[in-house]
Design an enzyme around this catalytic site. Structure first.
Site, PDB file in Angstrom:
ATOM      1  N   GLU A 245      -3.509   2.842  -5.061  1.00  0.00           N
ATOM      2  CA  GLU A 245      -2.118   2.799  -4.588  1.00  0.00           C
ATOM      3  C   GLU A 245      -1.285   1.876  -5.451  1.00  0.00           C
ATOM      4  OE1 GLU A 245      -1.696  -0.100  -0.958  1.00  0.00           O
ATOM      5  OE2 GLU A 245      -3.417   1.197  -0.591  1.00  0.00           O
TER       6      GLU A 245
ATOM      7  N   ARG B 247       2.487  -3.808  -8.887  1.00  0.00           N
ATOM      8  CA  ARG B 247       1.027  -3.917  -8.973  1.00  0.00           C
ATOM      9  C   ARG B 247       0.394  -2.581  -8.623  1.00  0.00           C
ATOM     10  NH1 ARG B 247      -0.627  -6.941  -4.524  1.00  0.00           N
ATOM     11  NH2 ARG B 247      -1.941  -5.203  -3.906  1.00  0.00           N
TER      12      ARG B 247
ATOM     13  N   GLY C 102       2.862  -9.425  -3.232  1.00  0.00           N
ATOM     14  CA  GLY C 102       2.921 -10.732  -2.566  1.00  0.00           C
ATOM     15  C   GLY C 102       3.085 -11.859  -3.572  1.00  0.00           C
TER      16      GLY C 102
ATOM     17  N   GLU D 106       4.261  -6.511   7.830  1.00  0.00           N
ATOM     18  CA  GLU D 106       3.906  -7.498   6.806  1.00  0.00           C
ATOM     19  C   GLU D 106       4.886  -8.676   6.773  1.00  0.00           C
ATOM     20  OE1 GLU D 106       2.526  -5.399   3.031  1.00  0.00           O
ATOM     21  OE2 GLU D 106       3.374  -3.754   4.186  1.00  0.00           O
TER      22      GLU D 106
ATOM     23  N   ASP E 279      -3.444  -0.820  -7.744  1.00  0.00           N
ATOM     24  CA  ASP E 279      -4.848  -1.081  -7.423  1.00  0.00           C
ATOM     25  C   ASP E 279      -5.684   0.129  -7.805  1.00  0.00           C
ATOM     26  OD1 ASP E 279      -4.064  -3.513  -6.346  1.00  0.00           O
ATOM     27  OD2 ASP E 279      -3.807  -2.696  -4.338  1.00  0.00           O
TER      28      ASP E 279
END
Length: 307
Positions: free
Chosen positions: A271, A256, A277, A15, A258
């Site tokens: 997850e 965050r 980001g 990433e 999800d």
């Protein structure tokens, strides 16, 4: 703030490109604010020298391995430099999707079940029939995903057992362990957490089979809705799940989670991302903005909450 701040971005994970964009966005804000901030890419700089340069805080913008797995956090702890986000243990656990799901399940939180973890060493032609039989116990279609990887890289949806072997081979390129779980049809939501509070949820609509790398970073037809359209009671239900999922893993400051709302209108945790980001296309700043925080204020708050 006269303290010298280091922004860590880049790194050597898959990433890297997203991390470079995130880090540069953060660095630009800090510099424009008059903060003495310097950006450092760990693959170009020996991190044990950070103390010599007098850095008082580190803003971690490294995604994936080396950034979200507790490694950089351990180095900064050793150097006694305060850093943004979750600690060593929480980071090490949350990068591991399988381990995270086990902990969530243990605390009565909703996860997609059954699931299976497959190790690369056991993935041989000799063992394949045994592996296939185990996977067949999970109802098709199934999702195959690298266990410790982000940005939806190496993820495949498989509808038939004939396509399994090829997909597993490709997925093992990204990680030595693969998580296999049932594909759940539903609506995906991304939920930011800041200082133990839930940011406005974002509903995601995408044209691909699932919310993959292309949908996240390349396609222009992926749509994000904030407010999400959830009614008040459903949003409250989501908030209870999200904050519990966050706290049982002892995560800190920002991150965050999800989730998917399945066809039976039940939320399922997918997850967690401890360093979201921060690119112009990223969801976390969008949610913060809806909560009344500009990108500048968001960066300042994360930095201020770093002790």
């Amino acid at each position: 703030m006269s303290n010298k701040i280091v922004v860590l971005f880049g790194g050597n994970s898959l990433e890297r490109e997203i991390s470079l964009k995130s880090g540069k966005s953060i660095l630009n804000i800090l510099k424009k604010s008059g903060i003495n901030a310097i950006g450092i890419d760990p693959i170009k700089f020996p991190l044990l020298y950070l103390n010599k340069y007098g850095f008082k805080k580190a803003f971690i913008a490294l995604h994936g391995k080396g950034g979200e797995d507790g490694v950089i956090q351990s180095i900064l702890e050793y150097l006694n430099i305060p850093y943004t986000g979750s600690g060593v243990l929480s980071s090490a656990i949350t990068i591991n999707k399988f381990l995270t799901k086990i902990i969530w399940k243990e605390h009565g939180l909703p996860i997609i079940y059954p699931h299976l973890l497959l190790n690369k060493k056991k993935f041989t032609k000799k063992n394949y029939l045994i592996i296939e039989q185990k996977i067949l116990k999970i109802k098709f279609p199934v999702i195959i995903k690298p266990n410790c990887n982000g940005s939806s890289l190496g993820i495949f949806k498989i509808n038939h057992k004939d396509d399994l072997f090829n997909a597993l081979e490709k997925s093992f390129i990204y990680d030595d362990n693969i998580l296999i779980e049932q594909y759940i049809k539903g609506t995906e939501y991304s939920i930011g957490i800041l200082n133990n509070k839930m940011l406005p949820p974002i509903r995601i609509e995408y044209s691909n089979i699932f919310y993959d790398y292309q949908s996240k970073y390349c396609l222009n037809n992926t749509k994000y809705f904030c407010p999400s359209g959830l009614n008040k009671s459903k949003e409250k239900e989501l908030e209870n799940i999200i904050l519990k999922a966050w706290k049982v893993l002892n995560c800190k400051v920002w991150g965050r989670i999800d989730v998917i709302l399945d066809e039976n209108k039940n939320f399922q945790l997918l997850e967690i991302n401890t360093i979201p980001g921060m690119t112009p296309k990223s969801l976390y700043p969008i949610a913060a903005q809806k909560a009344g925080l500009s990108f500048y204020n968001l960066i300042m708050k994360i930095l201020f909450l770093t002790k």
